[in-house]
Scaffold this active site. Structure first.
Site, PDB file in Angstrom:
ATOM      1  N   HIS A   3     -16.306 -19.433 -27.571  1.00 25.08           N
ATOM      2  CA  HIS A   3     -16.978 -20.903 -26.623  1.00 25.08           C
ATOM      3  C   HIS A   3     -16.135 -21.078 -25.556  1.00 25.08           C
ATOM      4  CE1 HIS A   3     -19.536 -22.421 -30.211  1.00 25.08           C
ATOM      5  NE2 HIS A   3     -19.797 -21.139 -30.014  1.00 25.08           N
ATOM      6  N   PHE A  26     -16.277 -20.386 -36.198  1.00 25.31           N
ATOM      7  CA  PHE A  26     -15.064 -19.932 -35.433  1.00 25.31           C
ATOM      8  C   PHE A  26     -15.379 -20.354 -33.988  1.00 25.31           C
ATOM      9  CE2 PHE A  26     -15.608 -16.836 -39.016  1.00 25.31           C
ATOM     10  CZ  PHE A  26     -14.693 -17.447 -39.998  1.00 25.31           C
ATOM     11  N   CYS A  27     -16.085 -21.078 -33.796  1.00 25.83           N
ATOM     12  CA  CYS A  27     -16.338 -21.670 -32.119  1.00 25.83           C
ATOM     13  C   CYS A  27     -16.763 -20.373 -31.396  1.00 25.83           C
ATOM     14  CB  CYS A  27     -15.213 -22.155 -31.536  1.00 25.83           C
ATOM     15  SG  CYS A  27     -14.813 -23.962 -32.264  1.00 25.83           S
ATOM     16  N   ALA A  28     -17.627 -19.267 -32.190  1.00 29.81           N
ATOM     17  CA  ALA A  28     -18.165 -18.268 -31.914  1.00 29.81           C
ATOM     18  C   ALA A  28     -19.595 -18.211 -32.450  1.00 29.81           C
ATOM     19  CB  ALA A  28     -17.511 -17.070 -32.014  1.00 29.81           C
ATOM     20  N   CYS A  72     -18.763 -26.437 -35.280  1.00 32.92           N
ATOM     21  CA  CYS A  72     -17.478 -25.641 -35.946  1.00 32.92           C
ATOM     22  C   CYS A  72     -17.263 -25.757 -37.078  1.00 32.92           C
ATOM     23  CB  CYS A  72     -16.180 -25.484 -34.887  1.00 32.92           C
ATOM     24  SG  CYS A  72     -16.558 -24.741 -33.297  1.00 32.92           S
TER      25      CYS A  72
END
Length: 453
Positions: free
Chosen positions: A129, A375-377, A395
């Site tokens: 992100h 995982f902020c993805a 998250c």
């Protein structure tokens, strides 16, 4: 490769000393164990060398760029020499600027604020992100997740070929995925970008701690990374690269340090002459300790030798992957396939387990710290899990409700400070949990799976 084969190939050097290597933690089943920190992709422990350097400097702490006294002058020299050290670590061009920021996220937001008018940005949905989201004020083209490095280059080339060739453009790409650990074809993507008149920024947050990063060899225009992933304390980061867009942009923050001269006008207003150097985007009192720690980490990794560090990390990667391959219930997440080169970041799911439950058991029963979630993805993990990449989430996704599919995964990550025993204990714990189940009961609290008291 079997576990026995990996075990016969011992690691080529000792791990680098890091803080916390002797910390013990309690287990819910009784007793204590040395903590196995296997969440390097979130934050790597500080190198002992870095901590010692900072402690030696601390009594000489002084204000940077603003004082005539000895400590201020010493701190200023240290601060500016750190800039040179980082430039050397990244093999920057002679006219590149090194701007100190708070983090990779801060660095990429700074660059986003410096984009020329009408700039078009191209970014793969696979990004963290920090590099996926800062471009909201620009024209953004989000590219689908490729399944091979060659497909990544071809996808970018098609997108760039369809753009307005007369306007500015920027490509943002990761060097190593924070989810799969896979290395991206940065040099080839940079060549494609430049062939179509675009520039490229490299998110090296996961690459720089594991592999050498050369701005000149990769031919990228900017590179961003964070100190806390490079074995330095929190709160410092770097944006390094071409100066022209940065000089033409308004200061990222307005204030002291960014301004060269401020005068009052006859009409009562204020005229400001801003610096054209990196100071233009470093307003306020800088994080001298953070900057110095980054420089110290750069020196430590360089002196240790990346060839040696990469070889040892590959041994750890092979150990983990071989161990997980022996557990049929484990599925490792990957974009480019098993043979893709990667850093020490591996994400997986376990059949029959919610990932939050599994991670909680690793921590509470084995003293092993990993991460679970998205995982902020989010778009990438959801794509790899076969769910809607447009779905929303936070998250650290909470446990799935009964009958629902778990939309989170487990990530184990390691690096130069990881002892062999930690990854071996992790592999053993995974096998034992899958075979025997958890020894403790767990409950959901504030969206997290925790041991029941």
């Amino acid at each position: 490769m079997s576990v026995s084969t990996v075990a016969a190939t011992r690691s080529v050097c000792a791990h680098l000393p890091v803080l916390g290597r002797d910390v013990t933690v309690p287990l819910v089943t009784g007793g204590e164990v040395t903590y196995a920190a296997l969440d390097y992709a979130a934050s790597a422990p500080a190198l002992q060398r870095v901590w010692d350097d900072v402690a030696a400097y601390a009594p000489y702490y002084g204000s940077v760029h603003r004082g005539a006294g000895y400590l201020s002058q010493l701190s200023t020299d240290l601060f500016e020499n750190a800039r040179k050290t980082v430039a050397e670590f990244l093999d920057c061009r002679a006219d590149d600027q090194v701007v100190f920021t708070r983090s990779t996220t801060d660095s990429l937001n700074l660059l986003a604020a410096a984009l020329p008018a009408d700039c078009q940005v191209f970014v793969f949905e696979t990004e963290h992100h920090a590099s996926l989201l800062p471009w909201q004020d620009a024209r953004v083209s989000y590219l689908d997740a490729p399944r091979t490095p060659q497909q990544a280059v071809a996808t970018l080339e098609r997108a760039l070929a369809d753009r307005d060739p007369h306007g500015p453009a920027l490509v943002c790409v990761t060097g190593a995925s924070n989810v799969t650990g896979e290395l991206w074809p940065v040099r080839e993507l940079a060549a494609a970008a430049h062939a179509h008149g675009a520039r490229i920024v490299l998110d090296a947050a996961q690459l720089a701690p594991h592999h050498p990063v050369s701005v000149q060899d990769l031919d990228v225009d900017w590179v961003a990374f964070s100190g806390h992933k490079l074995y330095a304390p929190f709160g410092s980061g770097v944006l390094a690269g071409r100066a022209d867009w940065l000089r033409a942009a308004k200061p990222y923050l307005a204030g002291g340090g960014a301004s060269r001269k401020v005068t009052r006008r006859e009409d009562g207003g204020v005229d400001v002459e801003w610096h054209e150097s990196a100071a233009r985007h470093e307003a306020g009192s800088p994080n001298v300790i953070g900057v110095y720690s980054i420089a110290s980490a750069c020196k430590a990794l360089t002196e240790a030798g990346f060839d040696t560090l990469v070889a040892r990390e590959q041994y750890l990667i092979d150990t983990v992957r071989a161990g997980l391959a022996e557990v049929p219930e484990v599925r490792v997440l990957s974009l480019f396939g098993d043979d893709a080169p990667r850093v020490g970041v591996i994400s997986f799911v376990v059949e029959g387990w919610n990932s939050s439950h599994f991670a909680a058991a690793l921590s509470a029963e084995y003293g092993i710290g990993v991460r679970d979630g998205l995982f902020c993805a989010h778009p990438l993990v959801r794509t790899l899990l076969g769910s809607d990449p447009q779905s929303q989430g936070e998250c650290g996704a909470p446990e799935a409700a009964p009958g629902e599919k778990s939309l989170n995964a487990i990530r184990v990550s390691f690096g130069a400070g990881t002892p062999d025993e930690h990854v071996e204990r992790f592999v053993g714990a995974v096998k034992e949990l899958v075979r025997d189940g958890a020894k403790w009961t767990y409950r959901t609290e504030d969206g997290r799976c925790v041991p029941a008291v």
